[in-house]
Design a protein around this motif. Structure first.
Motif, PDB file in Angstrom:
ATOM      1  N   VAL A 149      -6.534 -12.188   4.087  1.00  0.00           N
ATOM      2  CA  VAL A 149      -6.515 -10.749   3.816  1.00  0.00           C
ATOM      3  C   VAL A 149      -6.793 -10.001   5.109  1.00  0.00           C
ATOM      4  CG1 VAL A 149      -7.609  -8.853   2.555  1.00  0.00           C
ATOM      5  CG2 VAL A 149      -7.278 -11.072   1.435  1.00  0.00           C
ATOM      6  N   MET A 178      -6.628  -5.765   6.838  1.00  0.00           N
ATOM      7  CA  MET A 178      -6.496  -4.346   6.544  1.00  0.00           C
ATOM      8  C   MET A 178      -6.706  -3.556   7.821  1.00  0.00           C
ATOM      9  SD  MET A 178     -10.161  -3.579   4.699  1.00  0.00           S
ATOM     10  CE  MET A 178     -10.110  -1.816   5.040  1.00  0.00           C
ATOM     11  N   TRP A 207       1.300  -1.990  -9.995  1.00  0.00           N
ATOM     12  CA  TRP A 207       0.659  -1.594  -8.746  1.00  0.00           C
ATOM     13  C   TRP A 207      -0.810  -1.243  -8.982  1.00  0.00           C
ATOM     14  CZ3 TRP A 207       1.469  -2.335  -3.886  1.00  0.00           C
ATOM     15  CH2 TRP A 207       0.755  -1.604  -2.940  1.00  0.00           C
ATOM     16  N   ARG A 237      -2.822  -4.442  -9.153  1.00  0.00           N
ATOM     17  CA  ARG A 237      -3.005  -5.016  -7.819  1.00  0.00           C
ATOM     18  C   ARG A 237      -4.090  -4.275  -7.047  1.00  0.00           C
ATOM     19  NH1 ARG A 237       1.718  -5.935  -3.223  1.00  0.00           N
ATOM     20  NH2 ARG A 237       0.308  -6.205  -1.460  1.00  0.00           N
ATOM     21  N   GLN A 238      -4.051  -2.961  -7.090  1.00  0.00           N
ATOM     22  CA  GLN A 238      -5.021  -2.180  -6.338  1.00  0.00           C
ATOM     23  C   GLN A 238      -6.425  -2.254  -6.932  1.00  0.00           C
ATOM     24  OE1 GLN A 238      -3.418  -2.066  -3.505  1.00  0.00           O
ATOM     25  NE2 GLN A 238      -4.197  -0.011  -3.133  1.00  0.00           N
ATOM     26  N   LEU A 294     -12.247  -5.454  -2.555  1.00  0.00           N
ATOM     27  CA  LEU A 294     -12.267  -6.357  -1.411  1.00  0.00           C
ATOM     28  C   LEU A 294     -12.154  -5.567  -0.112  1.00  0.00           C
ATOM     29  CD1 LEU A 294     -12.227  -9.168  -0.162  1.00  0.00           C
ATOM     30  CD2 LEU A 294      -9.772  -9.284  -0.642  1.00  0.00           C
ATOM     31  N   GLN A 295     -11.294  -4.571  -0.077  1.00  0.00           N
ATOM     32  CA  GLN A 295     -11.164  -3.742   1.115  1.00  0.00           C
ATOM     33  C   GLN A 295     -12.473  -3.007   1.424  1.00  0.00           C
ATOM     34  OE1 GLN A 295      -7.561  -1.624  -0.314  1.00  0.00           O
ATOM     35  NE2 GLN A 295      -6.687  -2.166   1.669  1.00  0.00           N
ATOM     36  N   THR A 326      -6.449   6.285  -3.609  1.00  0.00           N
ATOM     37  CA  THR A 326      -6.038   5.086  -4.346  1.00  0.00           C
ATOM     38  C   THR A 326      -6.609   5.111  -5.755  1.00  0.00           C
ATOM     39  OG1 THR A 326      -5.879   3.756  -2.330  1.00  0.00           O
ATOM     40  CG2 THR A 326      -6.152   2.572  -4.406  1.00  0.00           C
ATOM     41  N   ALA A 371      -7.708  -4.822  -8.164  1.00  0.00           N
ATOM     42  CA  ALA A 371      -8.257  -6.079  -7.655  1.00  0.00           C
ATOM     43  C   ALA A 371      -8.507  -6.033  -6.156  1.00  0.00           C
ATOM     44  CB  ALA A 371      -7.303  -7.221  -7.993  1.00  0.00           C
ATOM     45  N   TYR A 372      -7.654  -5.314  -5.427  1.00  0.00           N
ATOM     46  CA  TYR A 372      -7.684  -5.350  -3.969  1.00  0.00           C
ATOM     47  C   TYR A 372      -8.659  -4.350  -3.361  1.00  0.00           C
ATOM     48  CZ  TYR A 372      -5.580  -5.534   0.754  1.00  0.00           C
ATOM     49  OH  TYR A 372      -5.366  -5.674   2.103  1.00  0.00           O
TER      50      TYR A 372
END
Length: 304
Positions: free
Chosen positions: A225, A227, A255, A258-259, A265-266, A242, A261-262
């Protein structure tokens, strides 16, 4: 003497550039590549060096907009699109000050937009593929499901604004960029809105330009991953916008999943990069809450 028109097949395409605290070299590059060759619209979002402003005001065929105050990328792009449409241009090539593109890029994308003209849904925008840029994470444009390639072009969920060629008739139908987003995810939201309103977005794999997002790249130690590393206010606006996107019906559920979940983490990666600063985490969690609650607009800590 006026420089020769290198590409007479582009008489009705204009270039639009947003400047925010550029170097004099960046301004000079835009002027050298486009002024006197194509109509150019420039928006001053603040911080243009005095000698560069003089260069812009003296450049042939260049229209300077803006009052030197940072109103956000969306407001600047909307003003440029409005000015170009009022001047009778049907297509607008969007650039930021970092983009490495020239008239050859515009011509390639214009031909690509012509090839996409018979697609269903009809094209609103075509953009280049992201080229590698050392030290920066290249953006990825996910393929649009259930739409096939056309003329060597790939249908994509969204594109970065910078480097994209926009059909201004489609822009009028899709609507302007969201000015309450201010900066991040402006292009993503607009492209999803275009698809929802019966238009399409395309990437030309045969044309590529590098993108420089942020100050570098943050990478996870044990996961594949990466960013962009951005200033705190930019990261906070990204988080906010977001999260707000999860409320929008035209953003696809795939989408959103996905976001959802993501994004945590970001946030974790960014927090770790800043040595687990309580101030940083607090700013990002506040931004998350603002997005979920629909509290948008200019961030209080945005640079002037």
């Amino acid at each position: 003497m006026k420089p020769p028109d290198l590409f007479p097949d582009l008489p009705r395409t204009a270039v639009a550039v947003v400047f925010f605290r550029p170097s004099s070299e960046q301004v000079a590059r835009i002027v050298a590549r486009f002024a006197g060759r194509m109509p150019v619209f420039v928006y001053d979002n603040g911080g243009i060096p005095p000698e560069a402003l003089v260069r812009l005001r003296q450049a042939q065929g260049l229209t300077l907009l803006g009052e030197g105050r940072n109103g956000g990328i969306a407001a600047a792009l909307n003003a440029l699109a409005e000015a170009a449409a009022a001047a009778g241009f049907p297509r607008l090539f969007l650039l930021d000050q970092d983009a490495d593109a020239g008239i050859e890029t515009v011509r390639a994308l214009s031909l690509a937009l012509d090839r996409a003209a018979g697609a269903e849904p009809p094209p609103a925008v075509v953009g280049p593929a992201p080229a590698p840029n050392p030290g920066h994470k290249a953006p990825r444009y996910p393929a649009r499901p259930d739409v096939g390639p056309r003329g060597g072009l790939m249908p994509v969920e969204f594109l970065a604004t910078s480097g994209s060629l926009v059909d201004l008739a489609a822009f009028a139908q899709v609507g302007p960029f969201r000015e309450d987003f201010f900066i991040d995810a402006v292009d993503l939201e607009w492209c999803f809105r275009a698809w929802a309103r019966g238009w399409s977005c395309w990437m030309d794999p045969g044309t590529a330009i590098p993108h420089s997002v942020g100050r570098g790249t943050i990478r996870a130690r044990f996961l594949p991953v990466a960013m962009p590393d951005q200033p705190l206010f930019r990261m906070a606006v990204y988080v906010r916008n977001t999260a707000y996107g999860w409320r929008l019906p035209h953003v696809p559920a795939r989408w959103k999943r996905r976001q959802i979940a993501y994004l945590p983490l970001q946030i974790g990666l960014y927090w770790a990069r800043h040595r687990f600063s309580p101030r940083v985490l607090g700013r990002l969690l506040t931004a998350l809450a603002q997005g979920l609650a629909g509290r948008l607009g200019r961030p209080a800590d945005a640079p002037p």
